[in-house]
Write a protein that holds these residues in place. Structure first.
Motif, PDB file in Angstrom:
ATOM      1  N   UNK A 591       0.818  -0.960   0.039  1.00 20.50           N
ATOM      2  CA  UNK A 591       0.036   0.070  -0.029  1.00 20.50           C
ATOM      3  C   UNK A 591       1.021   1.225   0.121  1.00 20.50           C
ATOM      4  N   UNK A 592       0.514   2.189  -0.910  1.00 24.13           N
ATOM      5  CA  UNK A 592       1.485   3.527  -1.132  1.00 24.13           C
ATOM      6  C   UNK A 592       0.676   4.477  -0.033  1.00 24.13           C
ATOM      7  N   UNK A 619      -5.623 -10.928   5.779  1.00 25.46           N
ATOM      8  CA  UNK A 619      -5.129  -9.810   4.981  1.00 25.46           C
ATOM      9  C   UNK A 619      -4.197  -9.084   5.750  1.00 25.46           C
ATOM     10  N   UNK A 620      -2.920  -8.733   5.266  1.00 26.07           N
ATOM     11  CA  UNK A 620      -1.989  -8.037   5.857  1.00 26.07           C
ATOM     12  C   UNK A 620      -1.442  -6.906   4.592  1.00 26.07           C
ATOM     13  N   UNK A 621      -1.600  -5.780   5.176  1.00 23.55           N
ATOM     14  CA  UNK A 621      -1.367  -4.693   4.553  1.00 23.55           C
ATOM     15  C   UNK A 621      -0.083  -4.179   4.685  1.00 23.55           C
ATOM     16  N   UNK A 622       0.989  -4.171   3.499  1.00 28.46           N
ATOM     17  CA  UNK A 622       2.323  -3.822   3.749  1.00 28.46           C
ATOM     18  C   UNK A 622       2.721  -2.227   3.625  1.00 28.46           C
ATOM     19  N   UNK A 623       3.142  -1.753   4.379  1.00 29.97           N
ATOM     20  CA  UNK A 623       3.352  -0.274   4.602  1.00 29.97           C
ATOM     21  C   UNK A 623       4.671   0.147   4.697  1.00 29.97           C
ATOM     22  N   UNK A 650       4.951  -3.593   8.811  1.00 27.04           N
ATOM     23  CA  UNK A 650       5.825  -2.399   8.692  1.00 27.04           C
ATOM     24  C   UNK A 650       6.933  -2.888   7.788  1.00 27.04           C
ATOM     25  N   UNK A 651       6.796  -2.296   6.594  1.00 27.13           N
ATOM     26  CA  UNK A 651       7.898  -2.741   5.563  1.00 27.13           C
ATOM     27  C   UNK A 651       9.111  -1.957   5.585  1.00 27.13           C
TER      28      UNK A 651
END
Length: 761
Positions: A591-592, A619-623, A650-651
């Motif tokens: 996710x940007x 669902x894991x949103x990578x930020x 947290x990427x």
């Protein structure tokens, strides 16, 4: 002051010495009476000769315009004529034993020529009047002022001499009359000169030289024959001093701005005319005559006051109108928020500079300013823009014109040809190094520099600067780039790529690839990261490193991210249905920051989960850290997703400046150790600070995650040795080319099927 400008000081000193010596002689003569009275006649011709020498030196050495040179030639003739005429009179005084000798005709002729030359010079001084109507109005005003002043001088000066018992020579009366005319005419003329090639103070001093005649007349009227001596020895030597002072003022004159004429002078003249009228009241008049005179004086006085009040009111209205016009003009050419020049003034000045010669332009664009507005609000954004304007104003100084073109885009037009665009650009970037505005915000800028020779079109130069500015952004922002031929092609390709992106989204050219996240102990796939891939119909596979920045800059990252999110959720739900709920635990689309600022992002996530039937906790949103550090709006969206059950990873952890503080405010479930800390972690380099630092960071991140109850994933694993070292440090999950490369959904399906078959065997 240059040596040439100091030159007339010696003439002032010489005339001053003559005046002082003459005054001292008179004081001694008054006490002792020793010596001929004719000595009093010597000081004026000596002083006039010195003044003539000063005027000659001025004409010979000072840079004068043609009108100024014409004026001072006439004044040289005037000084010389007075010097010769009064030298003849002095010689006659030594021959004649009387206190007041008869002025020889030759003396009167030379002195008269001098006075007439001075009057002619004053009359030729240009007034700086444009219209014929204004010229006639000023002629009327000057006539009123001249007649008023002349009446006073005639009544108190010449009239007593003409009507008195003492017989004065015609020559003396004519010269005094010319002196009075020069004084009144000079003062009247100077009051209406708005500017020009002749110094106003010098003109006033020459007018005052004529006023010395009033003092002479007063002394002679009051003292008779005995008044001649102080008139000649004390009063007249003052005139040459005034003359040399006038020369000095002109020598130092460098030009003066135009100013408003003294329009109050006619009112003063009307009042002055009443003075002689009042003076005759005590004479042989009846009381009725005196009453009429008093009433007339009162009426003219009241009319004068009334007119003066009207004049003051009109002047005030004119000042207000002028101020209003200047304010409107300023608003039309300047930015209302920052006070900098606006686009209209910038284009006008740039066009003028291109007509005269070459021009250099800097385009300054703030990096990621939209994020400040979206996350902190427009008031904070406006405050930052004003701070940026102040930085540009201070950094540019007198070297150029800072401009706000609109939004967060600024420009600087370099006005000094000796200033290098690169020097000024670096000065601006250095000024952005610290926090700005009252909110202490860090801001960076990308600067494009372009220079064009005379004759280049304005739009061409601005296009070149724009191309260079975008090239600076592509090089990593917070940078400056100078335009060179051919630079526009990559920028054009980038812009074309944005258009291709929109077409590709509509044409369905994007697909989603999946890179496994693997348990390092067993090799089992426990999750996947969803990645966008573009298969161009003619160019083939387009690298994400190429199209992701274009999508970010054009805003197309939002619909592209929405497509990846929905497709990943759909595919994840399909895999869970096919391989069972234990097949995969994590499905992670990236996710940007632009997506997080989209007000519909939370709704998009809810819709993707509802349409696919995927459980929210899978669902894991990578930020990235840079996406998370964006203010209250982003934080609110993340907590809303957390409440839905969606997890956040947290990427690139460890690469930002606020990684640790983030963990206290950000609802993270997973930390992904950045690849930069995995590279070389397997190498044993005793005493190597770099190797020790990598392992220390990896160990610290693991201990922090354990303390906070977070999962950890090591990114960028490229060999088995790195796996072994990470296992030693406590890592259980990893991702990288050594474990599995990103693959299409079909390949991932086969991999999951093999894993299921292996587990059931």
């Amino acid at each position: 002051m240059t040596a040439d400008q100091r030159a007339p000081l010696r003439y002032i000193a010489a005339t001053g010495v003559v005046a002082v010596v003459s005054t001292l002689w008179f004081a001694g003569w008054q006490i002792t009476g020793i010596g001929p009275a004719a000595v009093s006649f010597v000081s004026l011709p000596m002083g006039a000769a010195i003044t003539a020498a000063a005027a000659f030196d001025l004409l010979r050495r000072a840079p004068l315009s043609k009108p100024a040179r014409r004026f001072w030639r006439a004044m040289l003739l005037a000084f010389a004529g007075v010097a010769i005429g009064y030298a003849i009179l002095a010689a006659a005084g030594f021959r004649d034993t009387s206190i007041l000798p008869v002025m020889p005709t030759a003396a009167a002729v030379f002195a008269g020529i001098g006075f007439l030359a001075a009057m002619w010079a004053m009359g030729r001084v240009p007034l700086g009047i444009g219209s014929a109507g204004e010229r006639w109005r000023q002629l009327l005003d000057r006539a009123i002022a001249f007649l008023g002043g002349s009446t006073v001088l005639f009544h108190f000066g010449l009239a007593p001499m003409i009507s008195g018992n003492q017989i004065w020579s015609t020559q003396a009366l004519v010269l005094l009359g010319l002196s009075f005319t020069l004084a009144v005419g000079g003062i009247t003329k100077v009051s209406y000169i708005r500017g020009g090639p002749i110094d106003r103070t010098a003109l006033r001093l020459i007018g005052l030289m004529g006023s010395v005649g009033a003092a002479v007349a007063l002394l002679m009227v009051l003292g008779g024959d005995q008044g001649t001596i102080p008139a000649q020895a004390v009063a007249m030597p003052i005139a040459p001093v005034l003359g040399t002072l006038a020369v000095y003022r002109q020598w130092r004159f460098t030009g003066a701005a135009a100013r408003r004429a003294n329009t109050w002078l006619p009112y003063l003249a009307v009042v002055a005319v009443d003075v002689p009228l009042i003076a005759v009241i005590p004479g042989a008049l009846t009381w009725t005559d005196k009453l009429v005179i008093v009433a007339s004086v009162l009426v003219t006085g009241l009319v004068t006051v009334r007119q003066f009040v009207v004049f003051r009111e009109n002047a005030r209205l004119l000042r207000e109108k002028r101020a209003s016009e200047e304010r409107l003009q300023h608003e039309a050419t300047h930015d209302g928020l920052t006070g900098l020049a606006n686009r209209a003034l910038f284009r006008r000045r740039l066009g003028e500079q291109l007509e005269r010669g070459g021009a250099t332009v800097l385009l300054v664009d703030l990096d990621d300013f939209k994020t400040v507005n979206d996350s902190l609000g427009h008031d904070v954004g406006d405050d930052l823009l004003m701070a940026v304007a102040s930085v540009l104003r201070e950094s540019t100084g007198a070297d150029g014109l800072p401009v706000r073109l609109g939004g967060d885009e600024f420009a600087v037009l370099i006005s000094e040809p000796t200033v290098l665009g690169e020097t000024l650009a670096q000065r601006i970037l250095d000024a952005f190094a610290g926090p700005l505005s009252t909110h202490r915000l860090l801001v960076h800028a990308s600067i494009g520099i372009a220079t064009a020779p005379a004759g280049t079109t304005l739009d061409r130069l601005l296009r070149d600067a724009d191309v260079a500015m975008y090239a600076a952004k592509q090089r990593g922002k917070a940078n400056w780039v100078r335009y060179h031929d051919g630079m526009e092609q990559p920028v054009a390709d980038h812009a074309q790529l944005g258009g291709e992106l929109l077409r590709a989204l509509d044409a369905g050219e994007f697909t989603v690839h999946y890179q496994p996240i693997v348990a390092l102990h067993t090799g089992r796939i426990v999750g996947v990261e969803a990645l966008a891939r573009w298969m161009h119909p003619t160019r083939g596979t387009v690298s994400p490193a190429e199209f992701i920045p274009a999508a970010e800059s054009t805003g197309l990252i939002v619909p592209l991210g929405r497509f990846v999110l929905r497709e990943a959720c759909r595919q994840a739900a399909a895999w869970l249905a096919e391989f069972g709920p234990d097949a995969l635990q994590k499905f992670g689309p990236n996710v940007s920051a632009r997506q997080l600022h989209d007000p519909d992002f939370v709704t998009d996530v809810q819709a993707a989960l509802a349409e696919s039937g995927l459980p929210a906790d899978r669902l894991v949103l990578e930020l990235t850290e840079s996406a998370v550090l964006r203010g209250q709006q982003v934080s609110r969206a993340l907590y809303q997703l957390h409440e839905l059950g969606v997890r956040m990873a947290l990427d690139d952890f460890g690469t930002g400046e606020s990684s640790l503080s983030l963990l206290r405010s950000f609802p993270a479930a997973i930390i992904k150790l950045d690849k930069s800390f995995v590279d070389g972690i397997e190498l044993d380099e005793p005493g190597s600070p770099e190797a020790d630092a990598r392992q220390a960071v990896a160990r610290a991140v693991m201990q922090l995650a354990l303390a906070l109850g977070l999962d950890t994933v090591a990114e960028g694993i490229e060999n088995r040795a790195q796996v072994d070292r990470l296992l030693e440090l406590g890592y259980s999950l990893g991702q990288g080319y050594h474990l599995a490369r990103p693959m299409p959904a079909e390949a991932m399906t086969r991999l999951l099927a093999d894993q299921r078959d292996f587990a059931s065997a």
